[in-house]
Motif scaffolding. Structure first.
Motif, PDB file in Angstrom:
ATOM      1  N   LEU A 408      38.825  40.337  44.075  1.00  0.00           N
ATOM      2  CA  LEU A 408      38.706  41.177  42.880  1.00  0.00           C
ATOM      3  C   LEU A 408      37.946  42.460  43.226  1.00  0.00           C
ATOM      4  CD1 LEU A 408      37.850  38.458  40.208  1.00  0.00           C
ATOM      5  CD2 LEU A 408      40.063  39.529  40.639  1.00  0.00           C
ATOM      6  N   ALA A 409      36.912  42.329  44.051  1.00  0.00           N
ATOM      7  CA  ALA A 409      36.162  43.516  44.472  1.00  0.00           C
ATOM      8  C   ALA A 409      37.012  44.437  45.330  1.00  0.00           C
ATOM      9  CB  ALA A 409      34.907  43.090  45.243  1.00  0.00           C
ATOM     10  N   ASP A 410      37.999  43.867  46.030  1.00  0.00           N
ATOM     11  CA  ASP A 410      38.851  44.666  46.909  1.00  0.00           C
ATOM     12  C   ASP A 410      40.026  45.316  46.193  1.00  0.00           C
ATOM     13  OD1 ASP A 410      37.318  44.034  49.151  1.00  0.00           O
ATOM     14  OD2 ASP A 410      38.443  42.188  49.522  1.00  0.00           O
ATOM     15  N   THR A 411      40.340  44.868  44.971  1.00  0.00           N
ATOM     16  CA  THR A 411      41.538  45.381  44.295  1.00  0.00           C
ATOM     17  C   THR A 411      41.251  46.101  42.987  1.00  0.00           C
ATOM     18  OG1 THR A 411      41.865  43.189  43.298  1.00  0.00           O
ATOM     19  CG2 THR A 411      43.116  43.679  45.297  1.00  0.00           C
ATOM     20  N   VAL A 412      40.169  45.731  42.298  1.00  0.00           N
ATOM     21  CA  VAL A 412      39.874  46.337  40.994  1.00  0.00           C
ATOM     22  C   VAL A 412      38.803  47.414  41.192  1.00  0.00           C
ATOM     23  CG1 VAL A 412      39.168  45.941  38.610  1.00  0.00           C
ATOM     24  CG2 VAL A 412      40.433  44.164  39.850  1.00  0.00           C
ATOM     25  N   ARG A 413      39.139  48.632  40.819  1.00  0.00           N
ATOM     26  CA  ARG A 413      38.238  49.769  41.013  1.00  0.00           C
ATOM     27  C   ARG A 413      37.731  50.257  39.662  1.00  0.00           C
ATOM     28  NH1 ARG A 413      42.530  51.042  44.492  1.00  0.00           N
ATOM     29  NH2 ARG A 413      43.314  52.541  42.959  1.00  0.00           N
ATOM     30  N   ALA A 414      36.406  50.313  39.515  1.00  0.00           N
ATOM     31  CA  ALA A 414      35.782  50.757  38.274  1.00  0.00           C
ATOM     32  C   ALA A 414      35.618  52.274  38.275  1.00  0.00           C
ATOM     33  CB  ALA A 414      34.443  50.060  38.092  1.00  0.00           C
ATOM     34  N   PHE A 415      35.000  52.803  37.220  1.00  0.00           N
ATOM     35  CA  PHE A 415      34.891  54.243  37.032  1.00  0.00           C
ATOM     36  C   PHE A 415      34.096  54.937  38.140  1.00  0.00           C
ATOM     37  CE2 PHE A 415      36.062  53.390  32.567  1.00  0.00           C
ATOM     38  CZ  PHE A 415      37.027  54.378  32.414  1.00  0.00           C
ATOM     39  N   ASP A 416      33.202  54.211  38.797  1.00  0.00           N
ATOM     40  CA  ASP A 416      32.407  54.846  39.836  1.00  0.00           C
ATOM     41  C   ASP A 416      33.126  54.876  41.181  1.00  0.00           C
ATOM     42  OD1 ASP A 416      32.349  52.138  40.271  1.00  0.00           O
ATOM     43  OD2 ASP A 416      30.193  52.024  40.666  1.00  0.00           O
ATOM     44  N   GLY A 422      40.521  49.647  36.464  1.00  0.00           N
ATOM     45  CA  GLY A 422      40.061  48.521  35.660  1.00  0.00           C
ATOM     46  C   GLY A 422      38.559  48.586  35.450  1.00  0.00           C
ATOM     47  N   PHE A 423      37.976  47.425  35.180  1.00  0.00           N
ATOM     48  CA  PHE A 423      36.560  47.339  34.824  1.00  0.00           C
ATOM     49  C   PHE A 423      35.947  46.161  35.569  1.00  0.00           C
ATOM     50  CE2 PHE A 423      39.174  48.986  31.476  1.00  0.00           C
ATOM     51  CZ  PHE A 423      38.529  50.147  31.086  1.00  0.00           C
ATOM     52  N   THR A 424      34.742  46.353  36.096  1.00  0.00           N
ATOM     53  CA  THR A 424      34.094  45.293  36.846  1.00  0.00           C
ATOM     54  C   THR A 424      32.664  45.084  36.371  1.00  0.00           C
ATOM     55  OG1 THR A 424      33.300  46.796  38.581  1.00  0.00           O
ATOM     56  CG2 THR A 424      35.477  45.797  38.909  1.00  0.00           C
ATOM     57  N   PHE A 425      32.136  43.907  36.668  1.00  0.00           N
ATOM     58  CA  PHE A 425      30.726  43.606  36.418  1.00  0.00           C
ATOM     59  C   PHE A 425      30.246  42.702  37.540  1.00  0.00           C
ATOM     60  CE2 PHE A 425      33.204  40.351  34.385  1.00  0.00           C
ATOM     61  CZ  PHE A 425      32.478  39.174  34.487  1.00  0.00           C
ATOM     62  N   SER A 426      28.937  42.631  37.732  1.00  0.00           N
ATOM     63  CA  SER A 426      28.382  41.990  38.926  1.00  0.00           C
ATOM     64  C   SER A 426      27.885  40.563  38.715  1.00  0.00           C
ATOM     65  CB  SER A 426      27.231  42.840  39.488  1.00  0.00           C
ATOM     66  OG  SER A 426      27.720  44.096  39.919  1.00  0.00           O
ATOM     67  N   ASP A 427      27.194  40.298  37.623  1.00  0.00           N
ATOM     68  CA  ASP A 427      26.555  38.996  37.441  1.00  0.00           C
ATOM     69  C   ASP A 427      27.368  38.088  36.522  1.00  0.00           C
ATOM     70  OD1 ASP A 427      24.401  39.753  39.029  1.00  0.00           O
ATOM     71  OD2 ASP A 427      23.330  40.626  37.331  1.00  0.00           O
ATOM     72  N   SER A 428      27.367  36.794  36.835  1.00  0.00           N
ATOM     73  CA  SER A 428      28.095  35.813  36.018  1.00  0.00           C
ATOM     74  C   SER A 428      27.274  35.455  34.785  1.00  0.00           C
ATOM     75  CB  SER A 428      28.397  34.549  36.831  1.00  0.00           C
ATOM     76  OG  SER A 428      29.366  34.801  37.797  1.00  0.00           O
TER      77      SER A 428
END
Length: 480
Positions: A408-416, A422-428
């Motif tokens: 997911l970190a390798d394919t989904v790119r957030a605004f930064d 798409g949209f990402t977040f770090s903590d579960s």
């Protein structure tokens, strides 16, 4: 380059998830690059509806005190000329499931795994074709490199076959009582801390890691993560020891099979260059199908997933009441697994029948309709070796909301990041998923920004072409 894939699954013949999809779609991509690729998998009961021919030549394999008379059935991967040799051992594989049934895992799974791996080497004598590389997939095929090494000890250096093991999900390792190693027929010296033994148990995946010439996993980020205590599932020391031979190659998808312009499951084709009409028609049809609020002006979120701790959808369960209270969003959820999560989503659907729909189970056509209709796709995995659903979603114009882990970190790119899709977040944590959903809602309200992200999602490269080249290069390193 001649390559033999060994796997318990190959789609569409036998599939429980992403492993089958990969083994069904990577070989044709390699063939397009000039490789001669063939596949060995068991002749499971679910394979029986597919046309195949029984090869006349038989062979014997000895596993412990048992002697098995084996045969192969030959078929082709649909839409390709890739041969598939299905191991016909009814006493081991003619069953209701691939790994287990309603009563749980099959108690003789170690024997079934040894049979698959040892019999894969019989392809050479049955069809007169000898691979340069044998590429084994996941725990049930992980012993194959050990059988190759036992055979290679009797070959000249030039005649040796090289091996690669792909780890699709490190959580599944094939762990059994250590006395079951005796069923393998492998040299006793292969059982030890530098082989199949792991803290007093037989561990098939560890044995494969120790014996394979090269080890791959299904995304660069996951290849780094599994060398840590947090993600290593107890095998991090072994993986660090083999670190120089560990590669991360991102999965692709079959872009011919997943094409919104010609997918017959959709209410209307979607043109990625001008998606609005197609997306609106698909969204309207899905809202009508589940009798949800019919407004196209409100955002629609989709979920297609197994319901288990790995997938992190308990985070969504916790915040859905707040989403219902504070937004106009609707959700369509398709999945099965953990009974508690199934019940939780069903209760939420009953509480908000015009905004939440839940279907327990899996239906391929419905999954495609959800991808095509959704504005956003929720995938809050605690870990994700690669993930294919986020790529299916982007291919159909749904923006993923994903935790920043593994593939997911390798394919989904957030605004930064460049060309966000798409949209990402770090903590579960529920609050972190909630923040990501709020950001997606803000973007949905900005038509220009939303359309640009959707354009980037459609443009995301997700075919096997680039990854297949990396695999082919890796095979070349092994042979040369």
């Amino acid at each position: 380059m001649k390559v033999l894939f060994v796997s318990p699954e190959v789609a569409p013949l036998a599939r429980t998830g992403g492993l089958g999809d990969v083994v069904g779609s990577l070989p044709p991509a390699l063939v397009k690059l000039g490789a001669d690729v063939r596949v060995v998998c068991p002749y499971h009961r679910c394979c029986q509806p597919f046309s195949s021919s029984l090869l006349s030549k038989t062979f014997k394999t000895t596993l412990g005190a048992q002697i098995f008379n084996g045969r192969f059935r030959e078929t082709r991967l649909p839409g390709s000329e890739v041969p598939v040799y299905m191991l016909d051992l009814p006493e081991l594989f003619d069953r209701a499931g691939i790994y287990g049934d309603d009563h749980g895992e099959f108690p003789d799974n170690s024997l079934r795994a040894f049979a698959l791996c040892s019999c894969a080497l019989a392809v050479e004598q049955v069809v007169g074709w000898r691979p340069d590389v044998i590429h084994a997939h996941d725990w049930m095929a992980a012993s194959t490199p050990a059988y190759v090494n036992a055979q290679n000890s009797k070959r000249s250096k030039r005649a040796k076959i090289r091996t690669m093991l792909s780890i699709h999900n490190l959580q599944y390792q094939g762990s059994f009582p250590i006395d079951q190693f005796a069923k393998s027929g492998l040299p006793r010296s292969f059982l030890g801390s530098d082989g199949f033994e792991h803290y007093g148990s037989l561990n098939l995946l560890k044995g494969g890691i120790q014996h394979a010439d090269k080890i791959t996993t299904v995304s660069p980020s996951y290849a780094k993560e599994i060398r840590t205590e947090e993600y290593g599932c107890g095998l991090e020391s072994c993986l660090n020891y083999r670190g120089a031979d560990l590669l991360g190659i991102l999965n692709g998808i079959d872009v011919e099979n997943w094409d919104p312009r010609k997918d017959g499951a959709l209410a209307r084709p979607i043109n990625p260059d001008r998606p609005k009409n197609g997306k609106d028609a698909c969204k309207s049809a899905l809202l009508d199908e589940f009798k949800l609020n019919p407004s196209l002006q409100n955002p629609l979120f989709g979920v297609v997933s197994r319901l288990c701790n790995q997938k992190g959808l308990d985070l969504l369960v916790e915040i859905l009441p707040q989403i219902m209270a504070e937004t106009h969003a609707s959700f369509v959820i398709l999945g099965s697994g953990d009974s508690g999560e199934e019940s939780a989503f069903a209760r939420l659907a009953s509480s908000f029948p015009d905004r939440i729909a839940c279907r327990i189970g899996f239906e391929d056509d419905l999954a495609r309709r959800i991808f095509s209709a959704a504005d956003f796709f929720v995938m809050p995995s605690r870990f994700e070796p690669c993930g294919l659903a986020q790529m299916y979603a982007m291919r159909y114009g749904a923006l993923p909301i994903a935790r920043k882990t593994g593939g997911l970190a390798d394919t989904v790119r957030a605004f930064d990041q460049r060309n966000p899709n798409g949209f990402t977040f770090s903590d579960s944590m529920p609050k972190d998923l909630w923040k990501a959903i709020l950001q997606s809602l803000e973007t949905f309200a900005d038509t220009r920004k939303f359309n640009q992200l959707r354009k980037n999602a459609f443009a995301h490269p997700c075919s096997w072409e680039e990854s297949a080249e990396k695999y082919l290069n890796s095979y070349g390193w092994l042979v040369n």
